[in-house]
Scaffold this active site. Structure first.
Site, mmCIF file in Angstrom:
data_model
loop_
_atom_site.group_PDB
_atom_site.id
_atom_site.type_symbol
_atom_site.label_atom_id
_atom_site.label_comp_id
_atom_site.label_asym_id
_atom_site.label_seq_id
_atom_site.Cartn_x
_atom_site.Cartn_y
_atom_site.Cartn_z
ATOM 1 N N TYR A 62 0.833 -1.208 0.000
ATOM 2 C CA TYR A 62 0.000 0.000 0.000
ATOM 3 C C TYR A 62 0.868 1.257 0.000
ATOM 4 O O TYR A 62 1.690 1.452 0.896
ATOM 5 C CB TYR A 62 -0.935 0.009 1.201
ATOM 6 C CG TYR A 62 -2.066 -1.006 1.124
ATOM 7 C CD1 TYR A 62 -2.361 -1.678 -0.068
ATOM 8 C CD2 TYR A 62 -2.851 -1.294 2.231
ATOM 9 C CE1 TYR A 62 -3.384 -2.603 -0.141
ATOM 10 C CE2 TYR A 62 -3.889 -2.223 2.168
ATOM 11 C CZ TYR A 62 -4.147 -2.874 0.975
ATOM 12 O OH TYR A 62 -5.169 -3.794 0.905
ATOM 13 N N PRO A 232 -16.347 -2.409 0.607
ATOM 14 C CA PRO A 232 -17.758 -2.549 1.001
ATOM 15 C C PRO A 232 -18.601 -1.314 0.725
ATOM 16 O O PRO A 232 -19.821 -1.425 0.599
ATOM 17 C CB PRO A 232 -17.673 -2.831 2.503
ATOM 18 C CG PRO A 232 -16.430 -2.107 2.941
ATOM 19 C CD PRO A 232 -15.464 -2.326 1.795
ATOM 20 N N LEU A 233 -17.979 -0.150 0.633
ATOM 21 C CA LEU A 233 -18.723 1.080 0.357
ATOM 22 C C LEU A 233 -18.878 1.340 -1.142
ATOM 23 O O LEU A 233 -19.485 2.325 -1.543
ATOM 24 C CB LEU A 233 -18.036 2.279 1.021
ATOM 25 C CG LEU A 233 -18.081 2.294 2.555
ATOM 26 C CD1 LEU A 233 -17.173 3.393 3.110
ATOM 27 C CD2 LEU A 233 -19.508 2.484 3.060
ATOM 28 N N ALA A 234 -18.320 0.436 -1.957
ATOM 29 C CA ALA A 234 -18.459 0.524 -3.416
ATOM 30 C C ALA A 234 -18.027 1.884 -3.957
ATOM 31 O O ALA A 234 -18.681 2.464 -4.828
ATOM 32 C CB ALA A 234 -19.905 0.211 -3.833
ATOM 33 N N GLY A 236 -18.319 4.692 -2.850
ATOM 34 C CA GLY A 236 -19.288 5.756 -2.615
ATOM 35 C C GLY A 236 -20.406 5.838 -3.643
ATOM 36 O O GLY A 236 -21.167 6.803 -3.655
#
Length: 326
Positions: A62, A232-234, A236
């Site tokens: 990262y 998980p938030l795609a 936004g």
């Protein structure tokens, strides 16, 4: 059967984890991180802690190591913080160096020094969990077991997991490992809902297009392996940042998410995460934002997952699929 693998193993009871890929600045090796990047990391961690997030997800690649380095500065500035949180990181991806292509490497020769680098950047003596970052076609389970055993006996790593692996790959690996695999991290969201589709498309022609390993959800529940959802938030898409070329299904689902959020007096982020967390597998979302406001917007997710009805869950699924149930 109640699925609580990390809690049962005494590792973590944090229902959400903070993904730290956005820390540290650019992915350019020539750029160093700055004091501003450290401040950003401190604010993200402070926001996460304020809503009960005590688990932090890293990977050695990262921002080419800078995400771990700035997080290490946060730990250095707050010496008591390390024992209050759970840190996991991942190894096994080698980025392109301009000569060789990006590739996977689960060899003992790569894993051991990679972990040493992670610990040095984080400024900690141990990782709570080490994940293998995507499957390596050339992986040899016995060699991985040797590396894991050495890391465990040295106290450098306490638990082990994987990411993006199928039941067959996990069984193949677990056969050689002395310790249980405790995590499998997968892309899962209202946008990436093939993990649901694979199950409902059994004996359906539509299932020919599914790209999720058959039986994976059931396998991980039976084996008590924590399912972690990345993305998980795609990005936004359903909580205020629609894509430029959003599909009709995405537009309709964003409107539905906002409608439910308004009715429940909560945030769209909480509804998007609650949809995942409603599943009996006790999915643990790894939220990728490092924006403090968006992190705090996730704080009601656990409560909303308990309030969400079966009807709301299916309504969101059908909307996201853009098609009725088979």
């Amino acid at each position: 059967m109640k699925i609580m693998p990390l809690e049962h193993r005494g590792i973590s009871d944090s229902r959400l984890a903070l993904g730290c890929m956005g820390l540290g600045g650019s992915w350019n090796r020539a750029d160093d991180y700055t004091a501003e990047h450290v401040r950003q990391a401190e604010e993200a961690v402070e926001a996460a802690l304020s809503i009960g997030i005590t688990m932090y997800d890293h990977a050695d690649i990262y921002t080419v190591g800078k995400a771990e380095a700035v997080f290490g500065q946060v730990l250095k500035n707050q010496p008591k913080l390390r024992e209050q949180i759970v840190i996991q990181s991942k190894v096994g991806i080698q980025l392109s160096d301009g000569t060789l292509p990006a590739r996977f490497n689960f060899s003992k020769k790569h894993i051991l020094p990679s972990v040493d680098g992670i610990l040095e950047r984080l400024g900690t003596e141990y990782l709570d969990i080490l994940l293998l970052h995507r499957p390596d076609p050339l992986m040899e389970p016995d060699e991985i077991a040797e590396a894991f055993t050495k890391l465990k006996l040295s106290g450098k790593v306490r638990n082990f997991g994987v990411s993006n692996m199928s039941p067959g790959q996990i069984r193949f690996l677990q056969r050689s490992l002395p310790d249980p695999i405790v995590v499998n991290q997968l892309e899962m969201s209202l946008l990436r809902h093939d993990w649901v589709d694979q199950g409902i498309h059994v004996n359906q022609k539509a299932g020919l297009k599914d790209n999720f390993p058959e039986g994976l959800m059931e396998f991980m529940q039976m084996e008590n392996i924590q399912i972690q959802a990345w993305g998980p938030l795609a990005q936004g898409r359903f909580s205020g940042r629609p894509a430029e070329k959003a599909s009709e299904a995405e537009i309709n689902t964003a409107a539905l998410v906002n409608q439910i959020a308004n009715e429940n007096e909560t945030t769209p982020e909480a509804i998007v995460l609650a949809w995942l967390m409603k599943h009996p597998a006790r999915i643990q979302p790894v939220i990728g934002t490092v924006n403090p406001a968006r992190i705090i917007a996730c704080q009601d997710a656990v409560r909303q997952s308990e309030l969400m009805t079966r009807e709301q869950w299916y309504t969101l699924l059908v909307s996201a699929r853009g098609a009725n149930m088979p």
